[in-house]
Design a protein around this motif. Structure first.
Motif, PDB file in Angstrom:
ATOM      1  N   GLY A  48       0.747  -1.394   0.043  1.00  0.00           N
ATOM      2  CA  GLY A  48       0.009  -0.186   0.184  1.00  0.00           C
ATOM      3  C   GLY A  48       1.055   1.103   0.194  1.00  0.00           C
ATOM      4  O   GLY A  48       2.073   1.200  -0.252  1.00  0.00           O
ATOM      5  N   ARG A  49       0.466   2.152   0.232  1.00  0.00           N
ATOM      6  CA  ARG A  49       0.783   3.693   0.026  1.00  0.00           C
ATOM      7  C   ARG A  49       1.200   3.921   1.341  1.00  0.00           C
ATOM      8  O   ARG A  49       0.656   4.123   2.172  1.00  0.00           O
ATOM      9  CB  ARG A  49      -0.211   4.364  -0.417  1.00  0.00           C
TER      10      ARG A  49
ATOM     11  N   ARG B 104       8.074   3.607  -6.278  1.00  0.00           N
ATOM     12  CA  ARG B 104       7.034   4.225  -7.025  1.00  0.00           C
ATOM     13  C   ARG B 104       7.378   5.361  -6.012  1.00  0.00           C
ATOM     14  O   ARG B 104       6.620   5.448  -5.421  1.00  0.00           O
ATOM     15  CB  ARG B 104       5.948   3.730  -6.847  1.00  0.00           C
TER      16      ARG B 104
ATOM     17  N   THR C 220       5.659  10.145  -0.732  1.00  0.00           N
ATOM     18  CA  THR C 220       4.572   9.328  -1.703  1.00  0.00           C
ATOM     19  C   THR C 220       5.428   8.079  -1.669  1.00  0.00           C
ATOM     20  O   THR C 220       6.019   8.602  -2.875  1.00  0.00           O
ATOM     21  CB  THR C 220       3.741   9.932  -2.173  1.00  0.00           C
TER      22      THR C 220
ATOM     23  N   ASP D  42       4.060   3.962  -2.342  1.00  0.00           N
ATOM     24  CA  ASP D  42       3.606   3.780  -3.629  1.00  0.00           C
ATOM     25  C   ASP D  42       4.090   1.932  -3.508  1.00  0.00           C
ATOM     26  O   ASP D  42       4.986   2.308  -4.292  1.00  0.00           O
ATOM     27  CB  ASP D  42       2.854   3.157  -4.436  1.00  0.00           C
TER      28      ASP D  42
END
Ligand code: EPZ
Length: 436
Positions: free
Chosen positions: A184-185, A210, A220, A222
């Motif tokens: 997940g993020r 990512r 961020t 991912d």
């Protein structure tokens, strides 16, 4: 132990080429633990800290070999995940193996790093980040023991990573690296914005991660299932570059610095311009690998600086700037906001005739006409550099003992400076008279 014997007073002329960044290379080397493929790195400097990281990675089953002009890091054995105290105590950056090892192997044991000359150096924010990703942490006789949650994979999360002294550089590196393999993020708020984080994110993305937002306070990530190998040229060392720019400023003359990441040094070059130093960058070149010319036509002018997280004035150039400002025509002040006790160089500079008055995390620098060479003691990496710079400008002979501190972050500084006109001899301390 080695010492430098410096005969001061000669201006510098010629070129110094900047090596790959120590503080970028260390977390990037630890990122090799995130994949079973080879990670090839170019421009990895020959430094004591880099050697320590190679030793540590070897102990963790990741071998380092020369390959096609690069340093090839390749994990061949994942049976041990314990970073032993004897290596960790010599280099705090060992902590950045925690995140990659935990994310890839599901467990990690890293000795708690001790303090050092510039401060206590806690790792609470690193641990906060790992816990946010679902890690189970415990302390066992001085070691951090970390395991992934049931199921064996870290879980993406949003985490505020700011501390009382601002963001954490290696803490951001640790969490960002671990999050690349989480499910997940992950959002890191109050992330460190240092260029070394941007360089690390570039390598991780080249390995298949990512990541967006590196270089900003919000990163961020991912998570992906696995990372593959990559080939990367480590960014140039902005702190080494800033150090040699200040060497040119304090010694006088006309020095060029090539492979200079001048774009990462705006706070420092702006401060130096206020102090009367002219820094001319080669137009149209890569702003991360430019040639700059350093000169000074008049006196050093006083200025006032507070160290800040990037893009503010870097704490790693604070001691070097202080050496320069001891010779300014007037009174300056330097306030240290990142490591408030990072003033081991003050007493040593005073031995050379500097007029310094510390008030808590601020030092008032009253400019003096000249520094006089004296025997002084290095205490930490950047304080050592500060003493060498002062020795370049001082009249007479300066002896800087315990230059092993310097070798942690500067490749053969004496050779680089002697090639542009300095007079520095590296000697065995035992050949010197006892210090008074
Ligand atoms: C990196 O250390 C650099 N080292 C240091 O350079 C540099 O001075 C420092 O960043 C600040 O720019 C490497 O990159 C190998 P921090 P790091 O975590 O990451 C507090 C040199 O000379 N803090 O950004 O360890 C900490 O005490 C070295 O090349 C916590 O409170 O520093 C400090 O006050 C010296 N809790 C501030 O944050 C934590 O969990 C910034 O430290 C972590 C840090």
């Amino acid at each position: 132990m080695d010492a430098f014997v410096i005969r001061g007073g000669t201006p510098l002329h010629g070129n110094i080429a900047i090596a790959g960044s120590k503080n970028a290379a260390l977390p990037i080397m630890a990122a090799a633990l995130l994949t079973d493929d080879p990670l090839d790195l170019l421009d990895v400097a020959e430094l004591a800290d880099i050697g320590n990281m190679r030793r540590l990675l070897h102990a963790l089953g990741c071998d380092a070999t020369a390959h096609d002009g690069a340093l090839r890091l390749h994990v061949t054995d994942t049976s041990t995940s314990a970073a032993k105290y004897d290596i960790v105590r010599t280099m705090r950056a060992s902590i950045c193996t925690l995140g990659p090892m935990l994310a890839r192997r599901g467990e990690a044991r890293v000795s708690l790093p001790g303090g050092c000359a510039i401060g206590v150096r806690p790792v609470d924010l690193h641990l906060k980040g790992m816990e946010a990703l679902g890690a189970r942490l415990s302390l066992d006789s001085g070691d951090i023991v970390a395991t992934t949650p049931p199921g064996g994979r870290l879980i993406g999360a949003t985490v505020f990573l700011g501390g009382a002294y601002g963001p954490t550089v290696l803490g951001t590196a640790n969490v960002m690296s671990a999050a690349t393999l989480a499910r997940g993020r992950t959002i890191i708020e109050s992330a460190a914005c240092e260029p070394e984080i941007v360089d690390l994110a570039a390598v991780l993305n080249a390995m298949g991660a990512r990541i967006t937002g590196a270089g900003s306070p919000r990163i961020t990530i991912d998570g992906v299932e696995r990372l593959h190998g990559a080939r990367h040229r480590v960014m140039a060392d902005r702190i080494e570059a800033g150090t040699y720019i200040m060497a040119g400023a304090i010694a006088g003359g006309s020095l060029t610095i090539s492979n200079c990441p001048v774009d990462c040094l705006m706070a420092a070059t702006t401060t130096l311009a206020e102090a009367g130093v002219t820094i001319r960058a080669e137009p149209g070149a890569d702003p991360l690998r430019t040639t700059v010319t350093v000169s000074r036509s008049g006196p050093i002018r006083p200025t006032h600086v507070t160290t800040q997280p990037h893009p503010g004035f870097p704490t790693d150039l604070q001691a070097q700037l202080m050496a320069l400002l001891t010779l300014a025509e007037g009174n300056s002040s330097i306030t240290e906001r990142i490591f408030p006790d990072r003033f081991m160089h003050v007493a040593e500079l005073a031995r050379m005739g500097a007029d310094l008055m510390r008030h808590g995390s601020t030092v008032l620098v009253s400019g003096v006409k000249r520094l006089v060479g004296a025997p002084v003691m290095a205490s930490d990496l950047r304080a050592s550099a500060s003493l060498v710079l002062a020795g370049l400008a001082a009249s007479g002979q300066t002896i800087v003992r315990r230059v092993y501190h310097l070798d942690r972050g500067y490749e053969r500084m004496e050779d680089r400076l002697n090639a542009v006109g300095a007079h520095i001899e590296r000697v065995d301390e035992r050949s010197l008279p006892l210090m008074d």
